[in-house]
Design an enzyme around this catalytic site. Sequence first.
Site, PDB file in Angstrom:
ATOM      1  N   CYS A  79       0.848  -1.191   0.000  1.00  0.00           N
ATOM      2  CA  CYS A  79       0.000   0.000   0.000  1.00  0.00           C
ATOM      3  C   CYS A  79       0.890   1.249   0.000  1.00  0.00           C
ATOM      4  O   CYS A  79       1.633   1.477  -0.935  1.00  0.00           O
ATOM      5  CB  CYS A  79      -0.973  -0.041   1.166  1.00  0.00           C
ATOM      6  SG  CYS A  79      -2.340   1.149   0.986  1.00  0.00           S
ATOM      7  N   HIS A 187      -3.927  -4.397  -0.554  1.00  0.00           N
ATOM      8  CA  HIS A 187      -3.557  -5.093   0.679  1.00  0.00           C
ATOM      9  C   HIS A 187      -3.646  -6.604   0.430  1.00  0.00           C
ATOM     10  O   HIS A 187      -4.742  -7.170   0.484  1.00  0.00           O
ATOM     11  CB  HIS A 187      -4.503  -4.704   1.817  1.00  0.00           C
ATOM     12  CG  HIS A 187      -4.305  -3.315   2.307  1.00  0.00           C
ATOM     13  ND1 HIS A 187      -3.366  -2.983   3.262  1.00  0.00           N
ATOM     14  CD2 HIS A 187      -4.915  -2.150   1.966  1.00  0.00           C
ATOM     15  CE1 HIS A 187      -3.420  -1.689   3.491  1.00  0.00           C
ATOM     16  NE2 HIS A 187      -4.348  -1.150   2.719  1.00  0.00           N
ATOM     17  N   GLU A 189      -2.886  -8.989   2.325  1.00  0.00           N
ATOM     18  CA  GLU A 189      -3.343  -9.669   3.541  1.00  0.00           C
ATOM     19  C   GLU A 189      -4.850  -9.563   3.733  1.00  0.00           C
ATOM     20  O   GLU A 189      -5.419 -10.249   4.580  1.00  0.00           O
ATOM     21  CB  GLU A 189      -2.594  -9.118   4.755  1.00  0.00           C
ATOM     22  CG  GLU A 189      -3.055  -7.766   5.260  1.00  0.00           C
ATOM     23  CD  GLU A 189      -2.545  -6.572   4.461  1.00  0.00           C
ATOM     24  OE1 GLU A 189      -2.797  -5.432   4.878  1.00  0.00           O
ATOM     25  OE2 GLU A 189      -1.910  -6.792   3.415  1.00  0.00           O
TER      26      GLU A 189
END
Length: 213
Positions: A79, A187, A189
Amino acid sequence: MIGIIDYGMGNLFSVSKALERLDIPYVLTSDPEQLAQCEGLILPGVGAFPDAMKSLAETGMKDFVLSKAAEGMPLLGICLGMQLLFDESDEGGMTEGLGLLPGSVVRFKGSDSEGNRFKVPHMGWNHLDPQQPSSPLLQNVEDGYVYFVHSYYVQAKQREDIIASAQYETEVPAVVGRANVFGAQFHPEKSGDTGMTILRNFCDLVSKGGVEL
């Protein structure tokens, strides 16, 4: 071992939890000596570009990251962490970045050349369009959506640095990379199986000794 760089501005909890789900050994620290013992680094980031660069400089992480990248240690920016890899950003006035990849970070205009309106920030799921399917980061990533939250995007100077892109107002570099330096604007994750596969691919690259410079 993966080192997650704590410089006071990262999405540290979600990144560390993702590595735990992947059963990847990691250390989350602001200590350069501990990070220097790792085989790969993750530079997370949430917030404003100028604040992040100031924090990197004040904590000594700027010089550390630059030195380790120059030595060939694999590095993944996430990011804002990806944006910091580039030359500069116009957020809050022009601010110099790490300069590991050539390009600038600019704000979405909120409309395209045909007058279509787009909400800023770009927030939500968007399709990932591979530009370099053979990249080690895209192994086993055939098609998928990933989760973005950002008001600024990268204008890369070198087309070959764009590994995958997305469309929002304009083409948005979503995965970038050159030699041992990589970045994900989204992102991983928080991006389901596709994001976790990309994160695992980076960790696999680290475990195999990175890439030859």
